[in-house]
Write a protein that holds these residues in place. Sequence first.
Motif, short mmCIF file in Angstrom:
data_model
loop_
_atom_site.label_atom_id
_atom_site.label_comp_id
_atom_site.label_asym_id
_atom_site.label_seq_id
_atom_site.Cartn_x
_atom_site.Cartn_y
_atom_site.Cartn_z
N ASP A 1 17.16 72.59 93.94
CA ASP A 1 15.77 72.89 93.59
C ASP A 1 15.16 71.80 92.72
O ASP A 1 14.24 72.07 91.93
N SER A 2 15.63 70.59 92.87
CA SER A 2 15.06 69.49 92.10
C SER A 2 14.89 68.28 93.01
O SER A 2 15.44 68.21 94.10
N LYS B 1 13.48 66.20 88.56
CA LYS B 1 12.39 67.10 88.19
C LYS B 1 12.49 68.37 89.03
O LYS B 1 12.90 68.32 90.19
N PRO B 2 12.13 69.52 88.44
CA PRO B 2 12.23 70.77 89.22
C PRO B 2 11.16 70.84 90.29
O PRO B 2 10.00 70.45 90.07
#
Length: 866
Positions: free
Chosen positions: A384-385, A393-394
């Motif tokens: 999820d990044s 970064k997410p």
Amino acid sequence: MGTDAPRSKGHRGVRRLLIALAVVVSLVLVTAGLGVWTVTRSFPTLAGNVDITGLTDQVTVVRDDAGIPQITAKTASDLFLAEGYVHAQDRFWEMDFRRHVTSGRLSELFGESQVGTDTFVRTLGWRAVAEQEVALLDPVTLGYYQSYADGVNAYLDTHQGADLSLEYAVLGLQSPGYQVEKWTPADSVAWLKAMAWDLRSNLDDEIDRALLSTTLTPTEVSQLHPDYPAGQHPTITGSQALTLPSAGAPAPDSTDAPAALAEVDSYAGALAELRAHLGSVPELLGPAGGEIGSNSWVVSGSLTDTGKPLLANDPHLGPALPSVWYQVGLRCQSITADCPFDVAGYSFSGLPGVIIGHNERIAWGFTNLGPDVADLYIEKVTGDSYEFDGVQKPLLLRDEKISVAGGDDVKIEIRSTEHGPLLSGFDGTSYQQIASDFPEATGLTPALAAEAGAEQTSYELSLQWTALTPGHTASAIFALNQATDWTGFRAAAALFEVPAQNLTYADVDGNIGYQAPGLIPIRASGNGTLPVPGWTSQYGWTGYIPFDALPSTFNPPSGYIVTANNAATDPSYPYLLTADWDLGYRANQITARLQELIAAKTPVTAELMSEIQGDNYSAIAATLVPALQQVRLTGDAADAQKLLDGWDYQVDADSAAAAYFNVIWRTLLHDMFTGKIDDGAALTGGDRAFSVVTSLLDQPDSPWWSNAAYGTVGQESMLRRVMTDAAAEAADLMGSNPAGWQWGSIHTLELTNQSFGKSGIAPLEWLFNRGPYELAGGSAVVNAVGWDATQGYQVDWVPSMRQVVSLENFDDSTWINLTGASGHAFHPNYTDQAPLWRDHETRPWLFTPAAINDNARNTLTLEPAA
């Protein structure tokens, strides 16, 4: 459209409806009395008095014999309320279908076959952005949209189901519990996103170049995507020597950085997936590509017979039934600051105001500017990044639920980076998994695969696109409708951010002008022709071209301005607009026709402007035919070849030479490029194909002329095979006598309902579709009745309307729509304009109240409800 390129690959296969629909259609046809009642019950009330909730005063709706409404009201709110009511009367199914497309809710209408399409549209987020734009509207503009919605809803209060449109009677078999929702301002604004998507310029070219680069050399890719021929074809404004802002403008790069090119193989699978998804989205304006364009030109009064300007416009979009356009007049009984509208022209059903037309002082036209406003970024995604400038970064995540007619709800997760939504991995399969399954297809190198597997990283594509940033286009329509001079017109254009258009202008004082509006990004590096790395800020957008630096011209010395999707400026322009212009064949021919009239000192008339709109001259024929005439043929092919002798290169409907030439052209593109480029990159036969082939005529030994699959070596061999095969195909299609061949017999248009017109059930299609119509014209021809050579000869793009506006006397203007005012099958105004459009005839466009009333067929008075 026969062997066609369908309007939408996503919603054509609604198979669960087939048996039930066939039964109901048979009942309608057999039970004549009940059938007539079912078909006609939705026909609207056109005369008399109707009480409307929300009106503050009386409104009149005067219609002519074509059913075109002219609405007069005392207040602006009443004016737009009445427009909403009238649009709903004539076109509500079209409006409802569109809002389900733009909000990703087709599954609610047609079931599980549409879940993939809905997922993609929701990922793009059209509806979400529209709702943000509504929140940004100023109170007056928001009031116009709300009044329009109130008018639509007033009609819905008294009409439901089959009373609204015949399509609802058919839909009820699949979704018997379907209930029409109230209309909202966001429903209107979302249509602007669909409009921007279909006019998205070079996104498909970006994918095409990247995938071609996996098998072709950079030189070969460049040959298939040629530059604009600025030395041979005109630009709209010529040189644009600008005084730049103090920060300056970065010089457009000629190529993307090597880092972007080196790893194309690493995301080829994601590109192929995205290209497949692009084909699933319903094309509300027409199939994407170079044929979506327009012609618009304006001539100064110094060159016309009246001494005042003339303005012509014909937007080229995909054919639809009903037409995408709705003709309307909107008039305030007295022009005041609170009610400033006296405007007529072409609107979109579902959207208040007039998009193209004129008011009491100015006239305007649109063509697609086609700037590069969308970039694909290759993202390194891990779980999820995602990576950006060396930092994880997410991802931005949001969950949505798709309701499915006759099935269970489907939950989806939408993922985005700071660039925009991720447009790959919809099925949950990461790219390295695709690579392991199909390494030969993806070309992913072992090193990259190992790296991706070790880090559990996938290469995915995100989209940065100006239409996904909330903007002001929803306000621009009303500013344009009430502008009275060049200054007001440019102020309105400054609000028209997405989609960026070429705006032509004329006014009653004798001025003519051109303005390019829109949000057009400035890139830190790169030229937008290929996907670029998203894990670095090196390729990000740094801002937008200032409005005052966008191409513009006012009262040019030539006395005319021609826009036909050709390059807006010459290469001296300091900003990058796009690398993928239409290549200017139409613009060249329009300019040549005007220059011939000027040289002969022949005043330009409205009739001559209309005649130019119907110009059928084929530049590719004029260039290629001399080479074809040199080929030595025998037998039937030699007889067919004689058709080219003395041909004037006009692709008229009754022309035998045009028929043979176009069969040659399609066969040539197939035989030259099959096996060398994949089907998704195939040349469709328009301006780009013209340029590619003509550039090879003086290279008879070019490898492009040879194809081992067909035993051809060199130009002579290729042309002989193609002409022989084309003669045989033409005989199969049109008979054994070449003299009896006619281009129009194979170049046909079937006007097709966007939803049920592709059901596959002949009786149902008979209900909603009309045609075929035999047509002249062709691709990259001024009379742009375009066809896709990869599919057949049937018509895929058309001049969707035509207008010629006289600034000396608006009542001397002319207009025509592709179909008719009504969206109700079997209504007298369903396709009544189509025969006139086919024959290149037009209707008088009356504007003054006296002329309108003298030609009134029906008058409906809308009264405030007690």
